[in-house]
Design a protein around this motif. Structure first.
Motif, PDB file in Angstrom:
ATOM      1  N   LYS A  78     -20.267 -43.034 -33.181  1.00  0.00           N
ATOM      2  CA  LYS A  78     -19.720 -42.709 -31.375  1.00  0.00           C
ATOM      3  C   LYS A  78     -18.372 -42.006 -32.547  1.00  0.00           C
ATOM      4  O   LYS A  78     -18.246 -41.091 -32.353  1.00  0.00           O
ATOM      5  N   LEU A  82     -17.226 -38.212 -33.273  1.00  0.00           N
ATOM      6  CA  LEU A  82     -16.624 -37.941 -31.986  1.00  0.00           C
ATOM      7  C   LEU A  82     -14.849 -37.041 -32.590  1.00  0.00           C
ATOM      8  O   LEU A  82     -14.700 -36.608 -32.415  1.00  0.00           O
ATOM      9  N   ASP A  86     -13.872 -33.782 -32.672  1.00  0.00           N
ATOM     10  CA  ASP A  86     -12.854 -33.442 -32.052  1.00  0.00           C
ATOM     11  C   ASP A  86     -11.104 -32.765 -32.647  1.00  0.00           C
ATOM     12  O   ASP A  86     -11.137 -31.624 -32.949  1.00  0.00           O
ATOM     13  N   LEU A  91     -15.068 -30.289 -29.783  1.00  0.00           N
ATOM     14  CA  LEU A  91     -14.819 -31.232 -28.457  1.00  0.00           C
ATOM     15  C   LEU A  91     -14.929 -30.928 -27.651  1.00  0.00           C
ATOM     16  O   LEU A  91     -14.599 -31.037 -26.595  1.00  0.00           O
ATOM     17  N   THR A  93     -16.539 -31.014 -22.832  1.00  0.00           N
ATOM     18  CA  THR A  93     -16.695 -32.139 -22.111  1.00  0.00           C
ATOM     19  C   THR A  93     -17.826 -32.603 -21.943  1.00  0.00           C
ATOM     20  O   THR A  93     -18.592 -33.530 -22.420  1.00  0.00           O
ATOM     21  N   ARG A  96     -18.319 -34.699 -25.320  1.00  0.00           N
ATOM     22  CA  ARG A  96     -18.693 -35.923 -25.140  1.00  0.00           C
ATOM     23  C   ARG A  96     -19.794 -36.107 -24.657  1.00  0.00           C
ATOM     24  O   ARG A  96     -19.918 -37.722 -24.618  1.00  0.00           O
ATOM     25  N   LYS A  97     -20.442 -36.588 -23.354  1.00  0.00           N
ATOM     26  CA  LYS A  97     -20.455 -37.083 -22.479  1.00  0.00           C
ATOM     27  C   LYS A  97     -22.302 -37.480 -22.949  1.00  0.00           C
ATOM     28  O   LYS A  97     -22.738 -37.980 -23.214  1.00  0.00           O
ATOM     29  N   GLU A 100     -21.821 -39.444 -25.628  1.00  0.00           N
ATOM     30  CA  GLU A 100     -21.082 -40.888 -25.195  1.00  0.00           C
ATOM     31  C   GLU A 100     -23.029 -42.340 -24.598  1.00  0.00           C
ATOM     32  O   GLU A 100     -23.575 -42.732 -24.458  1.00  0.00           O
TER      33      GLU A 100
END
Length: 405
Positions: A78, A82, A86, A91, A93, A96-97, A100
């Protein structure tokens, strides 16, 4: 550097996932992970930390350790995903969620695929020629039911013709845009997941002899021209096929009913039959399926089946090894086993000639109690009562509290 609070939160989150997978209380999993993280061995934890783990045995502890390694590998992946996305400035929000919250490596890779640095493909070349806007338009209108462009196909394609960008005519522009569309569909996580599920439920694992290898295929004669459902294939047969493939004798793969799959994919990917480019888009679905989706699905299915088969093979080997190790090394004789200890005493167990447990107790002949008189009397009573022929004494290996007796 992560703070203690962040580390504790990580352990809690990982423990929750592992506890759900193994059907164990979270408290026990957390305790086991903390002990493993401190460098304790599984035999030591199983034997001398039962009060901390709630009595977890070596099998459960091994499963927790394996799950923990997978969780750590997923977490590390991960971080890489990420960072890569990025650096591309893509990337969000929401993305990202999504990353994750991912709990499966295959799903994570499917999410990452559209952002993964690519080799030079047909779609890459088409993008370099400025055909991404055309591809976006085709995807947009292809998914809007009963929508039309309102202009002729030739007029639309003419705006993308450019000799400087090596797009000499509308046909070249359209083909390049369709290559981008095909790659877009092949990288869609939902489509790939649908394909994988369909392959597992409806697909078949096939095995055939490679050209020119017929004489070498004798030991794989059962798989010369073989196929069976992916959902039912036994692990030992799959591993045998894969062994034949690794030796260059067999060619194995996944087969599906292409017509049935395409009948479901076309309305899923191009629901707008009124679209001026519907026929070209429908043909692209077929191209995407055969050239991109099917090879990716085959790879995913075979990898998953291989992992499952390996786990089952290890489990069978473990059971066979346990039976071998638990068989009487000196024949069918009644035996006393002594596990040396100091503070916790020496554990004693008696088994009969078949290895069946009879009784157990604890004696304290060593410091700090040094009760040798009682220890000798207990041992003698057990020997007489059960007609013991052998005494096996452990050497205390793997424990920080025991030593050779």
């Amino acid at each position: 550097m992560a703070t203690k609070t962040e580390i504790a939160l990580d352990i809690q989150a990982i423990s929750k996932v592992i506890a759900a997978e193994l059907n164990l209380p979270i408290k026990q999993v957390v305790s086991a992970i903390e002990l493993l993280s401190d460098g304790n061995t599984i035999p030591f934890i199983a034997r001398y930390r039962k009060e901390v783990t709630g009595g977890l045995d070596e099998i459960a502890l091994r499963a927790i350790e394996d799950a923990l390694e997978k969780a750590n590998a997923l977490a590390a992946r991960k971080v890489t995903v990420l960072k890569t996305i990025d650096e591309q400035g893509l990337l969000t929000t929401e993305l990202r969620k999504q990353i994750e919250a991912c709990t499966d490596l295959h799903t994570l890779e499917a999410i990452y695929l559209p952002y993964k640095p690519k080799r030079r493909t047909r779609a890459t070349i088409a993008r370099e020629r400025g055909l991404q806007p055309l591809a976006d338009l085709l995807i947009q209108y292809g998914s809007l039911v009963n929508s039309k462009l309102g202009k002729s196909k030739d007029d639309l394609l003419a705006t993308f013709i450019s000799k400087a960008k090596e797009v000499p005519d509308g046909e070249t522009a359209l083909q390049g845009a369709l290559d981008i569309v095909a790659e877009h569909w092949s990288e869609d996580a939902d489509t790939r997941n649908w394909m994988t599920k369909h392959a597992f439920s409806q697909g078949r694992i096939t095995s055939q002899v490679k050209r020119g290898k017929k004489e070498e295929a004798e030991k794989f004669e059962l798989y010369v021209d073989h196929d069976e459902p992916a959902s039912k294939i036994p692990s030992h047969r799959l591993l045998a096929m894969m062994r034949g493939a690794s030796e260059g004798v067999l060619k194995i793969g996944v087969a599906m009913d292409d017509d049935q799959v395409l009948a479901q994919l076309k309305p899923k990917l191009v629901p707008n039959r009124q679209f001026e480019f519907y026929q070209e888009m429908a043909a692209t679905v077929e191209d995407c399926y055969s050239r991109l989706l099917m090879p990716a699905t085959e790879s995913s299915v075979m990898q998953t089946l291989k992992e499952k088969a390996d786990e089952e093979a290890i489990s069978v080997f473990g059971k066979n090894l346990q039976e071998l190790l638990m068989s009487p090394p000196a024949g069918p004789r009644v035996t006393i086993g002594i596990d040396p200890g100091f503070r916790t005493g020496c554990k004693i167990a008696v088994v009969d000639g078949t290895g069946k447990f009879i009784t157990n107790t604890t004696i304290y002949p060593t410091p700090p109690k040094s009760d040798t008189a009682t220890a000798g009397r207990v041992l003698l009573d057990l020997i007489k009562k059960h007609k013991v022929e052998l005494i096996a004494i452990g050497n205390g290996t793997g424990s920080r509290e025991t030593d050779a007796f």
